[in-house]
Write a protein that holds these residues in place. Sequence first.
Motif, PDB file in Angstrom:
ATOM      1  N   MET A 155       1.046  -1.599   0.063  1.00  0.00           N
ATOM      2  CA  MET A 155      -0.011  -0.323   0.452  1.00  0.00           C
ATOM      3  C   MET A 155       0.713   1.558  -0.358  1.00  0.00           C
ATOM      4  N   ALA A 156       0.432   2.054  -1.020  1.00  0.00           N
ATOM      5  CA  ALA A 156       0.480   4.274  -0.418  1.00  0.00           C
ATOM      6  C   ALA A 156      -0.645   4.703  -0.441  1.00  0.00           C
ATOM      7  N   GLY A 157       0.270   5.944   0.655  1.00  0.00           N
ATOM      8  CA  GLY A 157      -1.038   6.657   0.516  1.00  0.00           C
ATOM      9  C   GLY A 157      -0.836   7.665   1.754  1.00  0.00           C
ATOM     10  N   ILE A 158      -1.184   8.519   2.152  1.00  0.00           N
ATOM     11  CA  ILE A 158      -0.970   9.855   2.444  1.00  0.00           C
ATOM     12  C   ILE A 158      -2.193   9.842   4.231  1.00  0.00           C
ATOM     13  N   ASP A 159      -1.455  10.661   4.793  1.00  0.00           N
ATOM     14  CA  ASP A 159      -2.480  10.703   6.365  1.00  0.00           C
ATOM     15  C   ASP A 159      -2.506  12.103   6.294  1.00  0.00           C
ATOM     16  N   VAL A 160      -3.839  12.291   6.645  1.00  0.00           N
ATOM     17  CA  VAL A 160      -3.410  14.134   7.350  1.00  0.00           C
ATOM     18  C   VAL A 160      -4.644  14.735   8.092  1.00  0.00           C
ATOM     19  N   SER A 161      -3.338  14.999   9.105  1.00  0.00           N
ATOM     20  CA  SER A 161      -4.179  15.132  10.604  1.00  0.00           C
ATOM     21  C   SER A 161      -5.453  17.217   9.946  1.00  0.00           C
ATOM     22  N   MET A 162      -5.799  17.253  11.065  1.00  0.00           N
ATOM     23  CA  MET A 162      -7.232  17.902  10.748  1.00  0.00           C
ATOM     24  C   MET A 162      -6.267  18.772  11.561  1.00  0.00           C
ATOM     25  N   GLY A 163      -5.428  18.804  12.953  1.00  0.00           N
ATOM     26  CA  GLY A 163      -4.516  20.303  12.552  1.00  0.00           C
ATOM     27  C   GLY A 163      -4.342  20.325  14.540  1.00  0.00           C
ATOM     28  N   ASP A 164      -3.119  20.774  14.663  1.00  0.00           N
ATOM     29  CA  ASP A 164      -2.428  19.953  16.484  1.00  0.00           C
ATOM     30  C   ASP A 164      -3.429  19.260  17.351  1.00  0.00           C
ATOM     31  N   ASP A 165      -4.543  20.234  17.382  1.00  0.00           N
ATOM     32  CA  ASP A 165      -5.215  20.054  18.748  1.00  0.00           C
ATOM     33  C   ASP A 165      -5.997  18.968  17.975  1.00  0.00           C
ATOM     34  N   SER A 166      -6.923  18.439  16.941  1.00  0.00           N
ATOM     35  CA  SER A 166      -7.322  17.785  16.164  1.00  0.00           C
ATOM     36  C   SER A 166      -7.406  16.449  16.243  1.00  0.00           C
ATOM     37  N   ARG A 167      -8.226  15.786  16.933  1.00  0.00           N
ATOM     38  CA  ARG A 167      -8.232  13.823  16.592  1.00  0.00           C
ATOM     39  C   ARG A 167      -8.692  13.474  15.455  1.00  0.00           C
ATOM     40  N   ILE A 168      -9.189  13.752  14.765  1.00  0.00           N
ATOM     41  CA  ILE A 168      -9.868  13.731  12.880  1.00  0.00           C
ATOM     42  C   ILE A 168      -7.913  13.476  12.010  1.00  0.00           C
ATOM     43  N   LEU A 169      -8.479  12.470  11.310  1.00  0.00           N
ATOM     44  CA  LEU A 169      -7.183  11.911  10.546  1.00  0.00           C
ATOM     45  C   LEU A 169      -8.484  11.627   9.221  1.00  0.00           C
ATOM     46  N   LEU A 170      -7.246  12.179   8.076  1.00  0.00           N
ATOM     47  CA  LEU A 170      -8.241  11.827   7.040  1.00  0.00           C
ATOM     48  C   LEU A 170      -7.622  11.050   6.066  1.00  0.00           C
ATOM     49  N   ASN A 171      -7.516   9.965   5.313  1.00  0.00           N
ATOM     50  CA  ASN A 171      -6.858   9.079   4.424  1.00  0.00           C
ATOM     51  C   ASN A 171      -6.777   8.275   3.345  1.00  0.00           C
ATOM     52  N   LEU A 172      -5.967   8.573   1.759  1.00  0.00           N
ATOM     53  CA  LEU A 172      -6.447   8.839   0.920  1.00  0.00           C
ATOM     54  C   LEU A 172      -5.169   6.983   1.093  1.00  0.00           C
TER      55      LEU A 172
END
Length: 223
Positions: A164-181
């Motif tokens: 697999m290959a992809g990217i995880d992006v945090s919504m901010g320094d204090d955010s608990r949400i991660l977006l993934n592709l």
Amino acid sequence: MIKFNYRSALLVLILCSLADHLHAQQSYKNFSIGIGGGLVHSYTDRQKPDLNYLASGSLDYYFTPYLNAGLELQGGTMSGSSINADNGRTEGFNSEFATFQVRGKVHLGEFTGRPRRYRVFQDSFISRVAKGLYLGSGGGVLVIRSRENSEALYHNKELYLPAMAGIDVSMGDDSRILLNLNYQLNFVLGDKIDGLVSRGSKNDMFSSLTLGVAYTFGRLHYL
């Protein structure tokens, strides 16, 4: 005349420095739970595979913000068709599947340095996105069975190796949400996804492209 208290001033400076240090540190939580969905494509003895859909759920443990391992479940459908060379008929398979896999991911941020102090203005958005790029692998089990309008009736289990290959992006320094592709290519250790085993055929494969969102939780760690 006001008497200057050096000890009090020193204590204030230390407390301010400590507070700034704790606020500036990069932090992360040990666990994340996520859901996602996307497209799946099969590579079998059928020359015309269809583009189908899948859904997924995952649970991950983070050793560092950029190194994690976890479990993932996927479920969906696969189908495809081909022309029978002997009679010219269109034949195909239509199946539903579920996968269970164990996989690990290592992000670019693991190799670019993880500074103990972390400030937004010291780390640009592009830099933070780049640190979220990752590669991963592991192992899994595919359970697949035929549905209506399938030429063959079957219920098979196959082992597979994901890449697999992809990217995880945090919504901010204090955010608990991660977006993934995530893009994943799965090498099946068998030839029974479509229920057809032809002479001289190679092992099957299937791939997926998914979007997901994850929620991080657990003990807070500082770098």
